[in-house]
Each structure stands twice: as C-alpha cells, then as structure tokens.
Design a protein around this motif. Structure first.
Motif, mmCIF file in Angstrom:
data_model
loop_
_atom_site.group_PDB
_atom_site.id
_atom_site.type_symbol
_atom_site.label_atom_id
_atom_site.label_comp_id
_atom_site.label_asym_id
_atom_site.label_seq_id
_atom_site.Cartn_x
_atom_site.Cartn_y
_atom_site.Cartn_z
ATOM 1 N N LEU A 18 -39.689 -51.608 -39.406
ATOM 2 C CA LEU A 18 -40.253 -51.086 -38.017
ATOM 3 C C LEU A 18 -41.223 -51.899 -37.497
ATOM 4 O O LEU A 18 -41.331 -52.078 -36.357
ATOM 5 N N SER A 22 -33.701 -59.929 -43.658
ATOM 6 C CA SER A 22 -33.513 -58.298 -42.998
ATOM 7 C C SER A 22 -34.997 -58.104 -42.651
ATOM 8 O O SER A 22 -35.514 -57.326 -41.769
ATOM 9 N N LEU A 61 -36.648 -62.980 -28.472
ATOM 10 C CA LEU A 61 -37.440 -62.039 -27.514
ATOM 11 C C LEU A 61 -37.525 -62.968 -26.229
ATOM 12 O O LEU A 61 -38.297 -64.131 -26.310
ATOM 13 N N LEU A 96 -40.614 -65.797 -32.486
ATOM 14 C CA LEU A 96 -39.389 -64.623 -32.218
ATOM 15 C C LEU A 96 -38.455 -65.048 -31.111
ATOM 16 O O LEU A 96 -38.430 -64.574 -30.138
ATOM 17 N N GLU A 155 -40.406 -55.188 -35.811
ATOM 18 C CA GLU A 155 -39.938 -54.984 -34.623
ATOM 19 C C GLU A 155 -41.078 -54.972 -33.478
ATOM 20 O O GLU A 155 -40.610 -54.818 -32.345
ATOM 21 N N ARG A 156 -42.224 -54.728 -33.917
ATOM 22 C CA ARG A 156 -43.319 -54.623 -32.955
ATOM 23 C C ARG A 156 -44.316 -55.853 -32.999
ATOM 24 O O ARG A 156 -45.131 -55.997 -33.756
ATOM 25 N N GLN A 173 -37.736 -60.391 -42.760
ATOM 26 C CA GLN A 173 -38.283 -61.450 -41.812
ATOM 27 C C GLN A 173 -37.597 -62.719 -41.562
ATOM 28 O O GLN A 173 -37.381 -63.108 -42.667
#
Length: 441
Positions: free
Chosen positions: A361, A14, A39, A36, A364-365, A16
C-alpha cells in the motif's frame, strides 16, 4: 553535478518495479528520481534535514514557523503569485515539519516536475519572511497551538516524550512553545534558515513519470548557489523512562501512552517492528481483541514501532473512560508479559502478511515513498531496497519476536496520561507495571 547512480530493487515485481536514481550537486544537494512511468502526475518535494530535533528550548517552534512563513513571499514573488503560479499548472502545494525534517511539496502533471523544482527552490532559497506576514501568521500558529494544548492525545504525547528523553531536543514538540512563537523575529527566522538550510542537508525528490537528468538540471539552477554547509547532526538521546499525568478541564476520557526504546534505523530494529504488528495490527490482534472486542474498555487503541535515525519507540496507546484505566493497564501489561513468554505461529503469520500488504500500500503512495527515500539518504547515505525490509521481516522467527518483547520489557518504561485523570492514577499504574516486572518500576 555529480554522476547519477541508481538503486534497482530486486525480487518480487509486485513489491517494487521502479528504481530510484540519485545525483549529487557539487554543494551536496542530493536529487532523487523515483521512476513511476505509469503515473501521469508527479510528486516533487524538497526535504531539509532540520526540525524540532535541531532546536533548543529557547528556539522551540522556529522550524515550524519557518515552514509557514516560507510561502509568504520570496525575493521575486508575492504570496499571491506563489499560489497563482502553482494553480496555473493545476498543482497542489503543501508543507510539513517533523522532528527530524521539514518538507515542501508540489504535485501536478509529470511534465511540469522541473517547474515544480524551480518553484520550490524559490520558496526554500529566497523567502523574505515579511514582518507584516509574520505578525498575521503568528496569530494563526498560536491558534493551532491552543487547539493542540486542548487535545488530550497531543498533550499525552508531549508528556510521554518528556519522560522518554528529558532535556534532549527529541522531547521538544514540533509545534513549539507559546513563548518562542510570540517573540520570534524576522531576523531570527532568516538566521535560522541561513544556518540550517544548506546543501549538505537538502534532498530534492520526485516520483512519477520523471527523468533524473531534467530534475537534476532544474535542481542545479535552483540550488547550486546554496552554501554547502555541514550535516545537521545531533547526538542520540538516552531513553530515560518515567510516569506522569496532566489533568485537563472539560475532558471526558483519559488518553494513555506507554512505550519503550527500540533500536534506531541503522540498527537491528525489524524484530521490534514485527512485535508491534503482532501486538496491535488489525482487529484480531491481541491488543484490539482483548481491549476492545472482549472487554469493551476502549474504542480506540493502537500499537506502533516508530523508528528514527537516532532512536526508536515502541508505543501502545488508548483512550478510555477514566473508570477503566486501571483495568486497561492490568490487561495491557499482562498481554505484553505474555508475549515475552512466547508467540503463536498464527500470530506471526498474520502480522507478517499485514506488514507485507502495508508495504504494498505504501508503494502505491508516491509521497510516502519519497519521504522514506529522502530520510534514508539523510540517515543512511543510501536508499534502502524495499526487498531489504521485506526480507528482514520475513526471516524473523517466533522466538526472535518473543525475545524482542522480553528485551522491551527490561527497558525503562515511559507512561503518560492526559485528559480526565483520576487521583492516584499514576500510583496505580506503577503498581500494574511492577506486578508484571515491566520497565524496572
């Protein structure tokens, strides 16, 4: 092109699931691929290890001006063509300058990531810095500088950095000085780029459904002819400490910035990071609860631990009516001193969980992760495993965090006020600090 290698995070998926792969070109340019695959888009950036930290007072602001001017035309493309080429791919283009780096960004479809590397390479490598564009952009930056000078928060931070670092370039503002911006020439910009923008100081990084091989191939085409150069290193600053204020006509509030030195990135800094979270992370933190909720002194207050390659800063800041400044300083110094005596278990539990969520968070960026990875490569020569940070923070005891507060308060304090500052405010601040034995004042 060198052999690729990867940094594979271990532990909780969770935190990475992706890995960072790295390739190094013959001239030292490093290429990072943050996979990633979930995406459909990709963020691509070129980071250059140069910023206000690498300037002198006589050149302060040149990094920022170069960043603005890089988009004004290259040897093969006009400013208009640069924008059109990006928008034909639906891409966003941006850039920023910081104390320790300058970065150029594009974001769009993952399949276009190699094209973004090529476009950014053209901007970084082949800017022409046209005289006419420099005259126009100079006016834009001077307007930006005027707004910055009118802002009590920015003014307080510039004064704060001056008291922290004195004549060291770490004290120089990223936006620069009016005198330098008004007189910079095209030749000076080009000479700066030739000196600072070299292979040893460049990281090309991408995050998304990207492949290292295609990125490295694009980077080879765009950057292989860049001179290797040597790393843009700077001697670490000494934290000096001191108190100062600047009154600004028209301001209705006083902005107060107070801080202490903490260890740099390669040094043990995690206890200071946890201390900042304990002190000011969230509405139930002691800083927010006491200053805002219980006393109503300030609407805005915060605490942070800013960790750089060469140094670190533990910073507490707030904006308030000038009539409340003395009360604020008495309260905040008392809170700091109390935390040096001990940390409640529930406070450590809250802060640890908030840092864990902040890490998730950030994960997620993509752009945030790219910047962290690139700066790791420049500062440490490797990309830190996210679990490394998480494990270091999780291992801290309440006693270690309390000791971090005690260590802070023995260091020279820097304090700056800007905006509507009442007469005698600095003398009263010095008394408040001395009453708690803080910072050697």
């Amino acid at each position: 092109m060198g052999h690729p290698k990867s940094v594979q995070p271990q532990g909780d998926a969770s935190v990475q699931e992706s890995k960072v792969e790295v390739a190094t070109l013959a001239n030292g340019v490093q290429v990072l691929a943050l996979r990633l695959p979930q995406l459909p888009t990709a963020s691509v950036s070129v980071f250059v290890r140069t910023g206000s930290l690498h300037e002198s007072r006589r050149s302060n602001g040149i990094s920022h001006v170069v960043e603005h001017m890089a988009f004004k035309g290259t040897q093969g493309r006009s400013c208009q063509q640069i924008n059109l080429d990006a928008e034909l791919l639906g891409a966003e283009v941006n850039a920023h300058t910081d104390k320790d780096h300058t970065a150029y960004h594009m974001r769009g479809l993952a399949a276009d990531a190699p094209a973004f590397v090529a476009m950014l390479g053209d901007i970084v490598r082949h800017g022409t810095y046209p005289e006419a564009e420099l005259a126009r952009e100079r006016d834009v930056i001077l307007q930006e500088l005027s707004e910055d000078d009118d802002d009590p928060v920015s003014t307080a931070y510039k004064l704060f950095d001056h008291h922290c670092f004195g004549a060291h370039p770490m004290a120089l503002p990223v936006i620069g000085s009016r005198r330098v911006i008004e007189t910079l020439t095209r030749d000076e910009l080009m000479a700066y780029v030739a000196r600072q923008y070299t292979g040893a100081n460049v990281v090309v990084a991408a995050a998304g459904d990207v492949q290292l091989h295609s990125l490295a191939t694009a980077a080879e085409a765009a950057f292989a002819s860049m001179p290797a150069g040597t790393p843009n290193t700077v001697a670490p600053p000494q934290h000096l400490g001191g108190l100062g204020a600047k009154r600004q006509t028209g301001a209705s509030q006083t902005h107060v910035v107070m801080g202490f030195p903490i260890p740099a990135l390669a040094q043990p800094h995690h206890a200071a990071v946890m201390a900042a979270a304990v002190f000011g992370e969230g509405m139930s933190s002691p800083l927010m609860d006491e200053i805002r909720e219980r006393r109503g002194i300030a609407y805005y207050c915060s605490c942070s631990a800013d960790v750089y390659e060469h140094c670190g800063q533990f910073i507490v800041e707030a904006s308030m009516h000038p009539d409340r400044v003395d009360e604020y300083l008495g309260a905040v110094t008392g809170l700091l001193a109390a935390h040096a005596q001990g940390i409640a278990a529930v406070s450590l539990q809250r802060a640890r969980k908030q840092l864990q969520v902040r890490e998730l968070l950030d994960a997620e960026r993509p752009q945030r992760r790219l910047e962290r990875a690139a700066l790791d490569m420049m500062s440490l020569g490797r990309v830190r495993d996210p679990r490394e940070r998480a494990d270091a923070l999780a291992a801290l005891s309440a006693g270690q965090v309390s000791q971090a507060f005690a260590d802070l308060l023995r260091q020279p304090v820097a304090l700056a006020m800007a905006g509507r500052v009442k007469p005698g405010a600095i003398d009263r601040a010095r008394q408040a600090l001395a009453a708690q034995g803080i910072g050697g004042v």
